[in-house]
Enzyme design. Structure first.
Site, mmCIF file in Angstrom:
data_model
loop_
_atom_site.group_PDB
_atom_site.id
_atom_site.type_symbol
_atom_site.label_atom_id
_atom_site.label_comp_id
_atom_site.label_asym_id
_atom_site.label_seq_id
_atom_site.Cartn_x
_atom_site.Cartn_y
_atom_site.Cartn_z
ATOM 1 C CG HIS A 93 -16.744 -27.790 29.769
ATOM 2 N ND1 HIS A 93 -15.625 -27.141 30.238
ATOM 3 C CD2 HIS A 93 -16.638 -27.824 28.421
ATOM 4 C CE1 HIS A 93 -14.878 -26.793 29.190
ATOM 5 N NE2 HIS A 93 -15.462 -27.197 28.081
ATOM 6 C CD GLU A 164 -14.858 -30.539 25.378
ATOM 7 O OE1 GLU A 164 -14.944 -29.883 24.332
ATOM 8 O OE2 GLU A 164 -15.103 -30.062 26.496
ATOM 9 N N GLY A 170 -8.615 -25.075 24.724
ATOM 10 C CA GLY A 170 -8.193 -23.681 24.727
ATOM 11 C C GLY A 170 -6.690 -23.486 24.621
ATOM 12 C CB SER A 209 -7.222 -26.976 20.222
ATOM 13 O OG SER A 209 -6.829 -26.357 21.446
#
Ligand code: PGA
Length: 246
Positions: A93, A164, A170, A209
């Protein structure tokens, strides 16, 4: 089957996890054509595993170590994750890469360890804002993929990938579905090149998001095989809405 995954990050105690799962299962109802995954923090995994055992909802961890056991203070191994009921692990991540300094070699070792233990890794890739602005999105994603999958190309059918973009995580500013789709296509091409026979077995998820209001816009593209949801997965109402939104 498409995969909708919740990454809770460092949120929720054991009792909050219990409340969430009870409510979420009530709200979720029957969704036979998609796989649903919850990734709570380590401390809540055991209890979550008990609560999810007789349900179709899968359990995953957000990280793991690459050894089965040993002198690695503070780490958790794939064997331990398997025992508490995990079938998935998020690996690489962007917060692991950029806050905790994980590099592609370490991520590769973690993928190998997950595969050895029969856990399905979700490999996260994505470019930072400055890389995007420098026109390097494809190069960055390609490098991350090739290094992470080095030596395990023949097992890509047992791995999923999450695209991502770091600048979308975020921030409330998702990639446009069109931009995401072009990267998803590109990831699909690399995966086909690395392992032609596994074609189509690696799902490519979008993350960054995702909200109930935009999930359907991503999921209507056949290149988007699922979603990895952070902030909007913390509330059972909003995550169940995302799961049911397409
Ligand atoms: P976000 O996070 O949905 O809060 O943007 C996604 C992720 O980090 O996986």
């Amino acid at each position: 089957m498409r995969l909708i995954a919740a990454n809770w990050k460092m949120h929720k105690t054991v009792s909050e996890t219990e409340d969430y799962i009870r409510r979420f299962l009530e709200l979720l109802g029957d969704v036979p054509d998609r796989e649903v995954l919850l990734c709570p923090p380590f401390t809540a995994l055991h209890r979550a595993g008990e609560l999810l055992r007789e349900t179709p909802v899968r359990l995953g961890a957000q990280n793991c170590h690459y050894e089965k056991s040993g002198a690695f203070t503070g780490e958790v191994s794939p064997v331990m994750l398997r025992e508490v009921g995990c079938s998935y692990v998020i690996v690489g991540h962007s917060e692991r890469r950029h806050i905790f300094g994980e590099n592609d070699e370490l991520i590769n070792r973690k993928l190998v360890a997950c595969l050895e233990e029969g856990l399905r890794p979700i490999l996260c890739v994505g470019e930072k804002l400055e890389e995007r602005e420098a026109g390097m999105t494809f190069k960055v994603v390609e490098t991350q993929l090739r290094l992470a999958l080095s030596g395990i190309e023949e097992h890509t059918d047992r791995i999923d990938v999450a695209y991502e973009p770091v600048w979308a995580i975020g921030t409330g500013v998702p990639a446009t579905p069109e931009d995401a789709v072009s990267v998803h296509r590109f990831i699909g091409e690399i995966l086909r090149e690395l392992n032609p026979s596994a074609s189509g077995k690696t799902r490519v998820l979008y993350g960054g998001s995702v909200k109930p209001a935009n999930a359907g816009e991503f999921m209507r593209h056949p290149e988007v095989n699922g979603l990895l949801v952070g902030g909007a997965s913390l509330d059972p109402e909003s995550f169940s809405e995302i799961v049911r939104s397409f």
